[in-house]
Design a protein around this motif. Sequence first.
Motif, mmCIF file in Angstrom:
data_model
loop_
_atom_site.group_PDB
_atom_site.id
_atom_site.type_symbol
_atom_site.label_atom_id
_atom_site.label_comp_id
_atom_site.label_asym_id
_atom_site.label_seq_id
_atom_site.Cartn_x
_atom_site.Cartn_y
_atom_site.Cartn_z
ATOM 1 N N MET A 115 -27.467 5.094 34.394
ATOM 2 C CA MET A 115 -26.301 4.315 34.780
ATOM 3 C C MET A 115 -25.007 5.051 34.480
ATOM 4 O O MET A 115 -24.011 4.914 35.199
ATOM 5 C CB MET A 115 -26.304 2.953 34.068
ATOM 6 N N GLY A 116 -25.014 5.833 33.422
ATOM 7 C CA GLY A 116 -23.829 6.604 33.065
ATOM 8 C C GLY A 116 -23.384 7.559 34.153
ATOM 9 O O GLY A 116 -22.203 7.915 34.224
ATOM 10 N N THR A 117 -24.316 7.976 35.035
ATOM 11 C CA THR A 117 -23.910 8.863 36.120
ATOM 12 C C THR A 117 -22.973 8.151 37.093
ATOM 13 O O THR A 117 -22.081 8.784 37.663
ATOM 14 C CB THR A 117 -25.132 9.397 36.897
ATOM 15 N N SER A 118 -23.171 6.842 37.280
ATOM 16 C CA SER A 118 -22.278 6.111 38.181
ATOM 17 C C SER A 118 -20.930 5.838 37.533
ATOM 18 O O SER A 118 -19.905 5.807 38.221
ATOM 19 C CB SER A 118 -22.933 4.806 38.644
ATOM 20 N N VAL A 119 -20.916 5.636 36.224
ATOM 21 C CA VAL A 119 -19.618 5.571 35.536
ATOM 22 C C VAL A 119 -18.899 6.909 35.707
ATOM 23 O O VAL A 119 -17.697 6.950 35.983
ATOM 24 C CB VAL A 119 -19.806 5.237 34.043
ATOM 25 N N ALA A 120 -19.657 7.996 35.583
ATOM 26 C CA ALA A 120 -19.061 9.322 35.739
ATOM 27 C C ALA A 120 -18.518 9.522 37.151
ATOM 28 O O ALA A 120 -17.433 10.107 37.324
ATOM 29 C CB ALA A 120 -20.084 10.400 35.404
ATOM 30 N N THR A 121 -19.246 9.054 38.182
ATOM 31 C CA THR A 121 -18.738 9.254 39.541
ATOM 32 C C THR A 121 -17.483 8.426 39.803
ATOM 33 O O THR A 121 -16.621 8.841 40.586
ATOM 34 C CB THR A 121 -19.810 8.940 40.601
ATOM 35 N N GLU A 122 -17.351 7.278 39.131
ATOM 36 C CA GLU A 122 -16.095 6.542 39.242
ATOM 37 C C GLU A 122 -14.965 7.319 38.565
ATOM 38 O O GLU A 122 -13.837 7.347 39.073
ATOM 39 C CB GLU A 122 -16.235 5.145 38.638
ATOM 40 N N LEU A 123 -15.263 7.975 37.441
ATOM 41 C CA LEU A 123 -14.247 8.821 36.811
ATOM 42 C C LEU A 123 -13.857 9.982 37.733
ATOM 43 O O LEU A 123 -12.678 10.349 37.814
ATOM 44 C CB LEU A 123 -14.762 9.355 35.476
ATOM 45 N N LEU A 124 -14.841 10.552 38.438
ATOM 46 C CA LEU A 124 -14.544 11.610 39.412
ATOM 47 C C LEU A 124 -13.594 11.087 40.482
ATOM 48 O O LEU A 124 -12.619 11.762 40.851
ATOM 49 C CB LEU A 124 -15.830 12.104 40.080
ATOM 50 N N ALA A 125 -13.900 9.891 41.002
ATOM 51 C CA ALA A 125 -13.065 9.317 42.058
ATOM 52 C C ALA A 125 -11.636 9.096 41.571
ATOM 53 O O ALA A 125 -10.666 9.370 42.300
ATOM 54 C CB ALA A 125 -13.674 8.005 42.549
ATOM 55 N N ARG A 126 -11.494 8.616 40.355
ATOM 56 C CA ARG A 126 -10.154 8.403 39.801
ATOM 57 C C ARG A 126 -9.424 9.725 39.620
ATOM 58 O O ARG A 126 -8.199 9.808 39.847
ATOM 59 C CB ARG A 126 -10.246 7.659 38.464
ATOM 60 N N ASP A 127 -10.168 10.758 39.221
ATOM 61 C CA ASP A 127 -9.531 12.064 39.045
ATOM 62 C C ASP A 127 -9.050 12.608 40.389
ATOM 63 O O ASP A 127 -7.950 13.169 40.485
ATOM 64 C CB ASP A 127 -10.524 13.030 38.398
ATOM 65 N N ILE A 128 -9.840 12.438 41.430
ATOM 66 C CA ILE A 128 -9.431 12.869 42.769
ATOM 67 C C ILE A 128 -8.145 12.160 43.192
ATOM 68 O O ILE A 128 -7.256 12.758 43.815
ATOM 69 C CB ILE A 128 -10.566 12.602 43.782
ATOM 70 N N GLU A 129 -8.045 10.880 42.827
ATOM 71 C CA GLU A 129 -6.866 10.088 43.190
ATOM 72 C C GLU A 129 -5.663 10.373 42.297
ATOM 73 O O GLU A 129 -4.569 9.851 42.552
ATOM 74 C CB GLU A 129 -7.206 8.602 43.086
ATOM 75 N N GLY A 130 -5.861 11.155 41.242
ATOM 76 C CA GLY A 130 -4.784 11.400 40.286
ATOM 77 C C GLY A 130 -4.550 10.241 39.347
ATOM 78 O O GLY A 130 -3.477 10.128 38.740
ATOM 79 N N ALA A 131 -5.549 9.352 39.217
ATOM 80 C CA ALA A 131 -5.379 8.137 38.428
ATOM 81 C C ALA A 131 -6.113 8.177 37.099
ATOM 82 O O ALA A 131 -6.059 7.192 36.346
ATOM 83 C CB ALA A 131 -5.860 6.937 39.238
ATOM 84 N N LEU A 132 -6.825 9.249 36.787
ATOM 85 C CA LEU A 132 -7.574 9.322 35.533
ATOM 86 C C LEU A 132 -6.630 9.641 34.377
ATOM 87 O O LEU A 132 -5.786 10.531 34.490
ATOM 88 C CB LEU A 132 -8.670 10.389 35.639
ATOM 89 N N SER A 133 -6.814 8.952 33.262
ATOM 90 C CA SER A 133 -5.864 9.057 32.147
ATOM 91 C C SER A 133 -6.136 10.234 31.219
ATOM 92 O O SER A 133 -5.388 10.454 30.276
ATOM 93 C CB SER A 133 -5.871 7.755 31.336
ATOM 94 N N PHE A 134 -7.225 10.983 31.448
ATOM 95 C CA PHE A 134 -7.493 12.144 30.609
ATOM 96 C C PHE A 134 -7.925 13.320 31.483
ATOM 97 O O PHE A 134 -8.259 13.147 32.667
ATOM 98 C CB PHE A 134 -8.562 11.836 29.556
#
Length: 302
Positions: A115-134
């Motif tokens: 399941m952690g892989t899908s959390v990770a892919t959401e983090l990838l998507a946020r990073d692509i959007e410039g919305a990831l906080s780290f």
Amino acid sequence: MNGSATTGSLPHEVRSWRAGGRWVQTAAGRVFVRSGPGAGPTVLLLHGYPSSSYDFRRIVDQLEGRAWVALDFLGFGFSEKPRPHRYSLFEQADIVEDVVAGSVSGPVVVLAHDMGTSVATELLARDIEGALSFSMERVVLGNGSVILEKASLRPIQKILRGRLGPVAARLANRVLFTREFAQLFSARHPLSKDEAAAQWALLSYERGHRIMDLLTAYLDERVVHAARWHGAVRDWDKPLGFLWATGDPVATTAVLDGLRALRPGAAVIELPGLGHYPQIEDPGAYATGARRLLGIEDGPGT
């Protein structure tokens, strides 16, 4: 504390893992966090369903002196288990951002399972959007049914996901869980009695086994948001690798083939014959592969 497992009834190794951690208050609830000091980038470990950060206990000491942080997602392990609650991968990703903000200074690399892989892919998507906080520099995905239609879900997963899910959760017990969980391990490395006891204790902590149906909502989200998360695997512009146990009966090599098609240039390390939990079955092989894909095989600072 009420529930099938309490602090006093936990197996020794589980109590030790708990004693070394702390709880972090997030917008969604209190979550359990373990971490260790070292050189950066910090390794962020994301566990799967239905287990917890405890899965990585034999990996963190094999990270060649790197700093690391692991958490129990909301509803899992020692974290709070609100009910009723709509458990969501988006909320779990928010929780990861909260934990990283309070625990890490500097960039992060991610090692994710199930399941952690899908959390990770959401983090990838946020990073692509410039919305990831780290700052996330590198990601390794392992044995998760990211492309759900290529996975072979267990019968119990299908039941928990359906209208009879609440009934199945109410009927869950140690014997049934152990029998089902054992099917995820390879014949060469069968589920041990101690591991089964530890995993049940963590699942049933504060009656977490009674919300197993609620926690399976992530499977439906994998379908609904497939375009977003598959696109993130394809389009993220930093190093992304796959660490895959080839004997997994659920996240089979068909899933890995699908990921390879999305990301033809990705580095891949296969772990032949190991089951769904390679970090438990063969921690040495898993840690070696993780170090290589995370770029830390030569030690701290590389």
